[in-house]
Every structure is written in structure tokens, then in C-alpha cells.
Design an enzyme around this catalytic site. Structure first.
Site, mmCIF file in Angstrom:
data_model
loop_
_atom_site.group_PDB
_atom_site.id
_atom_site.type_symbol
_atom_site.label_atom_id
_atom_site.label_comp_id
_atom_site.label_asym_id
_atom_site.label_seq_id
_atom_site.Cartn_x
_atom_site.Cartn_y
_atom_site.Cartn_z
ATOM 1 N N GLU A 70 33.483 7.348 12.840
ATOM 2 C CA GLU A 70 33.426 7.234 11.381
ATOM 3 C C GLU A 70 33.937 5.866 10.961
ATOM 4 O O GLU A 70 34.950 5.386 11.490
ATOM 5 C CB GLU A 70 34.258 8.329 10.716
ATOM 6 C CG GLU A 70 34.226 8.278 9.186
ATOM 7 C CD GLU A 70 35.022 9.407 8.543
ATOM 8 O OE1 GLU A 70 35.731 9.127 7.557
ATOM 9 O OE2 GLU A 70 34.940 10.552 9.033
ATOM 10 N N GLU A 94 35.770 15.750 -3.785
ATOM 11 C CA GLU A 94 35.141 15.507 -2.487
ATOM 12 C C GLU A 94 34.195 16.663 -2.154
ATOM 13 O O GLU A 94 34.640 17.802 -1.961
ATOM 14 C CB GLU A 94 36.195 15.368 -1.387
ATOM 15 C CG GLU A 94 35.599 15.096 -0.015
ATOM 16 C CD GLU A 94 36.644 15.099 1.092
ATOM 17 O OE1 GLU A 94 36.623 14.176 1.924
ATOM 18 O OE2 GLU A 94 37.474 16.038 1.137
ATOM 19 N N ASP A 128 0.847 -1.196 0.000
ATOM 20 C CA ASP A 128 0.000 0.000 0.000
ATOM 21 C C ASP A 128 0.883 1.247 0.000
ATOM 22 O O ASP A 128 1.396 1.664 1.033
ATOM 23 C CB ASP A 128 -0.910 -0.014 1.235
ATOM 24 C CG ASP A 128 -1.805 1.212 1.318
ATOM 25 O OD1 ASP A 128 -1.813 2.009 0.356
ATOM 26 O OD2 ASP A 128 -2.487 1.369 2.347
ATOM 27 N N HIS A 133 30.902 13.242 3.867
ATOM 28 C CA HIS A 133 31.656 13.689 2.702
ATOM 29 C C HIS A 133 31.476 12.685 1.570
ATOM 30 O O HIS A 133 31.539 11.472 1.790
ATOM 31 C CB HIS A 133 33.134 13.827 3.042
ATOM 32 C CG HIS A 133 33.408 14.771 4.158
ATOM 33 N ND1 HIS A 133 34.593 14.791 4.858
ATOM 34 C CD2 HIS A 133 32.636 15.744 4.723
ATOM 35 C CE1 HIS A 133 34.540 15.717 5.791
ATOM 36 N NE2 HIS A 133 33.369 16.310 5.730
ATOM 37 N N GLU A 175 31.636 8.996 3.343
ATOM 38 C CA GLU A 175 32.282 8.979 4.659
ATOM 39 C C GLU A 175 31.250 9.380 5.725
ATOM 40 O O GLU A 175 31.285 10.491 6.257
ATOM 41 C CB GLU A 175 33.474 9.931 4.684
ATOM 42 C CG GLU A 175 34.550 9.625 3.653
ATOM 43 C CD GLU A 175 35.647 10.670 3.620
ATOM 44 O OE1 GLU A 175 35.721 11.508 4.553
ATOM 45 O OE2 GLU A 175 36.435 10.670 2.661
ATOM 46 N N ARG A 191 40.718 22.261 3.969
ATOM 47 C CA ARG A 191 39.451 21.574 4.202
ATOM 48 C C ARG A 191 38.316 22.521 4.597
ATOM 49 O O ARG A 191 37.271 22.054 5.034
ATOM 50 C CB ARG A 191 39.640 20.507 5.294
ATOM 51 C CG ARG A 191 40.589 19.402 4.876
ATOM 52 C CD ARG A 191 40.957 18.484 6.029
ATOM 53 N NE ARG A 191 41.943 17.489 5.622
ATOM 54 C CZ ARG A 191 41.663 16.248 5.222
ATOM 55 N NH1 ARG A 191 40.416 15.850 5.180
ATOM 56 N NH2 ARG A 191 42.611 15.422 4.870
ATOM 57 N N GLU A 202 35.997 10.080 15.753
ATOM 58 C CA GLU A 202 36.018 11.380 15.107
ATOM 59 C C GLU A 202 36.348 12.486 16.122
ATOM 60 O O GLU A 202 36.675 12.225 17.268
ATOM 61 C CB GLU A 202 34.681 11.648 14.397
ATOM 62 C CG GLU A 202 34.739 11.428 12.886
ATOM 63 C CD GLU A 202 35.708 12.360 12.184
ATOM 64 O OE1 GLU A 202 36.033 13.445 12.727
ATOM 65 O OE2 GLU A 202 36.170 12.006 11.090
ATOM 66 N N ARG A 220 31.946 18.241 0.566
ATOM 67 C CA ARG A 220 32.040 18.101 2.015
ATOM 68 C C ARG A 220 30.804 18.596 2.766
ATOM 69 O O ARG A 220 30.713 18.448 3.984
ATOM 70 C CB ARG A 220 33.267 18.857 2.524
ATOM 71 C CG ARG A 220 34.571 18.327 1.953
ATOM 72 C CD ARG A 220 35.769 19.188 2.335
ATOM 73 N NE ARG A 220 35.917 19.335 3.767
ATOM 74 C CZ ARG A 220 36.484 18.436 4.570
ATOM 75 N NH1 ARG A 220 36.933 17.301 4.055
ATOM 76 N NH2 ARG A 220 36.594 18.663 5.858
ATOM 77 N N GLU A 264 29.431 9.884 9.216
ATOM 78 C CA GLU A 264 29.781 9.991 10.638
ATOM 79 C C GLU A 264 28.526 9.816 11.485
ATOM 80 O O GLU A 264 27.412 10.096 11.026
ATOM 81 C CB GLU A 264 30.431 11.346 10.921
ATOM 82 C CG GLU A 264 31.733 11.555 10.163
ATOM 83 C CD GLU A 264 32.237 12.991 10.212
ATOM 84 O OE1 GLU A 264 33.434 13.192 9.940
ATOM 85 O OE2 GLU A 264 31.440 13.901 10.507
#
Length: 444
Positions: free
Chosen positions: A196, A333, A53, A245, A132, A316, A189, A335, A134
Site C-alpha cells: 500500500e 472512511e 474514434d 478505502h 488507500e 474496522r 500490507e 471501506r 492496495e
């Protein structure tokens, strides 16, 4: 990923004493749903004749058009290792079809397949994702409900006894490996109670299936340790939030289309166009990659979460980083994505944004190799750096104004996603929060 035939599955079900099969799928909000059947109904399921359903599932269909069919993807067969020896439980991830045999427009997995076909029409053969995710581990109370008490006071890469989540993480890794995951790393982490576990990249559809399976395993094994695992982006004020990430790459016939030896940073034109597309559409896809009210408590300066639209190969703080590996491992990447995102929808909009950059040969701005968090507003403006939206409401407005991202969701998903998220925002807006009472109760 293992390849299975119908005969393989019926044989394995008998050999491994499987008594129940979960026919699993994901709703628009990213929640895992399933219809569990006894093993005697396996043949019917493999005939694509299991019906459910759809009107009871968030954002699917109205009650007068409720019947939906589950089409199992045979290659997603897995037996859950933690289930009872006297009767194990297996899983098949399903695509959702209408009674007329058409792919259902509200199925996030089918929607990602649709966008992947657009990619193939441009000559690319594969879109890889290395996620990645977390998560935090909180203690349970005597009733089995989650508390706000973290299970450890560890920090980045800490060891036991500071990292009291180590045994839980190891058990999660062992279960995942038994289910066919190739685990690359497992560590504590930055924030207390935050962890992670990284697994090997795969094609986008498989990787999204793995993300959903990963969440299920993490929550299941954590509970066996008396803990509650949450993928909420920012469960605690004053510490880092949880991201997911996403390492992305496009391939043509086994060759990484982002890699070009001898060029600047050894990045191809396709890679630079893809980066430009992601940057152009980033504020507009944020409602999908960061889909909760709470997501925007993570996207603030000072906690390693990107809140500015820029790219770099070195630091970063920007939205996009280019990891150092080259050759087949050359990747982009992104982030900003958080683990509350529906992975199928997140990959659909990220791919659409990158492909738009490639189709229109967009040029990215110069990379920003400074720490953006210490730049003032004037410096960011001069460098062409804009902010991601600061609230879910602002993100929803930007989403609806971007034709490329809208087309990445399709009409059905867009309509129901916007409706659900506007309700979520309104509930948050009208609720009275503890902070307000703390600030105003005595003052006024």
C-alpha cells in the site's frame, strides 16, 4: 495541484525536451486509454481539435456516431520521469466532448463533474477524497508474463529482507513524488506480496486523476523490477484481498462540514446524514464500487474486508469507519471500495448516496462497536445489519432498482455499464473452472 496556462505548457514542452504527449482518458470500465501525438501537434491539442474514434472504446458510441473530441485539462500536465532523455513523454488528462461541443454523457470524468455541480447547488464547495489503494506484486516468467509466484513472504509493516518489495515500492514513491504526488506512507500490507502507498487527499476530481496515474506508475515501475503489479481485488484464495478505502469529506468555504465541536463524536448533522445516505444505498452502489466477478471473492468474512452494512468510530469490521482525526481531517472512511473500480464512477455514486442522506436528513442507525465477523445471523438482524450483495449479478440487480444511484451514472453510462457487466457475469457463469474439475471429475 499545479496550475498551468497554455503558454506554460508550450514552454515546458520545449524546455524539458518533450517529444510526445499522451492525451489520456478513462473508459467506462476504468481502463486508461490514450492518443499519443508528437509535440508538433501540441498546439492543435490545446485548441481542443484532436479527434478520435469513440466507437472503438468500450461503452462509448456506435460506429455511425464515432467522432469524439479530446479537451485537455491543462492542470493535469506532467512529464513521465522514466522516459528517455533524448525524447521525453508528457501527459494531459482529457475530458471527452461531442463534435457539437457538448460534454459526452459516456465520459466518466465528465459524469463526476456533473454530480459535483449538484453538490455545489446544495451549498458545498468541495468534496475531498483520500484513497488507500492496495496492490499485489507477482514475479514475471522468462517471457515477461505474470506468474502466481509472489515476490515476498512479508506481512503487515514488515521490513526487508522479509519484504522483498521494498526497493520496488521506494522507486514507485520516488517517481510519484517527481510527478507532484505528496506521499504520506508506504508499507507492506497484511498478505504476502501485498503493498500500500498512501498519498495526500485532494478534491475528488484531482484524486481520481491521481488514482489512474498511480496505477500506471505502479505497473510501469514494477515491470522494471521484473514484477507484475495487479490491482485485482482477490488474486489469491486464503489471504486478504486488495481494497481501496476512500476517506470522504465535504467542505463549505474552507470549513469541514463534517466537524462539529461539542457534538457526539464531534460529528455534524451533515456528517451523520451523509453516513446514513451511504448506508442506505450501499448494497445498490456496490456494483460500481466493486465492479468485477472477482470483487465478491474479497467481500467475505474473515479477511478484513467489510461485507456488512454498518458504521463505527472504533472498529474496522463495518462498511464505514470514522477515523480519530478531527477538525479539517474529520472524514468518513468507506471501506468496501476495491481498486478495480473506475474511480470517477465510484466517487459519483458515493457522493450521490451521501447527498441523498443530507437532502432528506436521513438518520443513521446506532454505531456497531462489536466485531461484526463474530456476530451470528440473529445478532446481526437484531442490530439492523444487512449484507452486501454476494455476487456481481445480485449487485447489478440492486443497482438498477435504485433511482438515486442510477441518476449518479446517467443514462448512457448505466446502459453500457450494465451491458458489459452482464456479459462478464455470463462468461464467468458458463466457464468451467479448475475447482469444478477438482471436485467432480473423479466423483462422477
Amino acid at each position: 495541484m499545479a496550475k498551468f496556462t497554455r503558454e506554460d505548457i508550450t514552454r515546458l514542452a520545449k524546455e524539458q525536451n518533450v517529444k510526445f504527449i499522451r492525451l489520456q482518458f478513462t473508459d467506462i470500465l476504468g481502463t486508461i486509454k490514450n492518443v499519443e501525438i508528437p509535440s508538433g501537434q501540441l498546439e492543435k491539442a490545446l485548441d481542443n481539435k484532436m479527434m478520435f474514434d469513440g466507437s472503438s472504446i468500450e461503452g462509448f458510441v456506435r460506429i455511425e456516431e464515432s467522432d469524439m473530441l479530446l479537451y485537455p485539462d491543462l492542470d493535469t500536465w506532467v512529464v513521465f520521469p522514466w522516459t528517455a532523455e533524448k525524447g521525453k513523454v508528457a501527459r494531459l488528462i482529457c475530458d471527452i466532448y461531442t463534435p457539437e461541443g457538448e460534454p459526452f454523457g459516456g465520459d466518466p470524468r465528465n459524469n463526476l463533474r456533473r454530480v459535483l455541480k449538484e453538490m455545489e447547488e446544495l451549498g458545498f464547495t468541495k468534496f475531498n477524497l483520500g484513497p488507500e489503494p492496495e496492490f499485489f506484486l507477482f514475479k514475471l516468467d522468462q517471457k515477461g508474463e505474470p506468474t502466481l509466484e509472489l515476490n515476498d513472504a512479508g506481512g503487515y509493516f514488515d521490513l526487508a529482507p522479509t519484504d522483498l518489495g521494498e526497493n520496488c515500492r521506494r522507486d514507485i514513491v520516488l517517481e510519484l513524488e517527481e510527478m507532484g504526488f505528496e506521499i504520506e506512507a508506504s508499507h507492506h500490507e497484511v498478505a504476502p506480496g501485498q503493498h500500500e502507498i498512501d498519498f495526500k487527499y485532494a478534491d475528488a476530481l484531482t484524486a481520481c486523476d491521481q488514482i489512474q496515474t498511480f496505477k500506471l506508475v505502479v505497473k510501469t515501475i514494477a515491470r522494471k523490477h521484473g514484477l507484475h503489479a495487479t490491482f485485482m481485488p482477490k488474486p489469491l484464495f486464503g489471504v486478504n484481498g486488495s481494497g481501496m478505502h476512500c476517506n470522504l469529506s465535504l467542505f463549505k468555504d474552507g470549513k469541514n462540514s463534517f466537524y462539529e465541536p461539542g457534538s457526539d463524536l464531534e460529528l455534524s448533522d451533515d456528517a451523520r446524514h451523509f453516513i446514513a445516505g451511504i448506508l442506505k444505498h450501499a448494497p445498490n452502489f456496490t456494483a460500481v464500487t466493486n465492479p468485477t466477478v472477482n470483487s465478491y471473492k474479497r467481500l467475505v468474512p474473515g479477511y478484513e474486508a467489510p461485507c456488512y452494512v454498518a458504521w463505527s468510530a472504533r472498529n474496522r469490521s463495518p462498511l464505514i469507519r470514522i477515523p480519530a482525526s478531527r477538525g479539517l481531517s474529520t472524514r468518513v472512511e468507506v471501506r468496501s471500495v476495491d481498486p478495480a473500480a473506475n474511480p470517477y464512477l465510484a466517487m459519483a455514486v458515493l457522493l450521490k448516496a451521501g447527498l441523498d442522506g443530507i437532502k432528506n436528513k436521513l438518520t443513521p442507525p446506532a454505531p456497531v462497536d462489536r466485531n461484526i465477523y463474530v456476530m451470528n445471523k440473529q445478532e446481526r438482524t437484531a442490530a439492523g445489519i444487512i449484507d452486501l450483495p454476494g455476487t456481481l449479478l445480485a449487485a447489478l440487480e440492486l443497482l438498477q432498482a435504485d433511482e438515486v444511484i442510477v441518476s449518479g451514472l446517467g443514462e448512457h453510462i448505466l446502459e453500457h455499464f450494465i451491458e458489459a457487466k452482464e456479459i462478464e457475469w455470463d462468461m464467468f457463469r458458463t466457464a468451467v473452472h479448475p475447482w469444478e474439475r477438482e471436485q467432480y471429475m473423479n466423483m462422477y
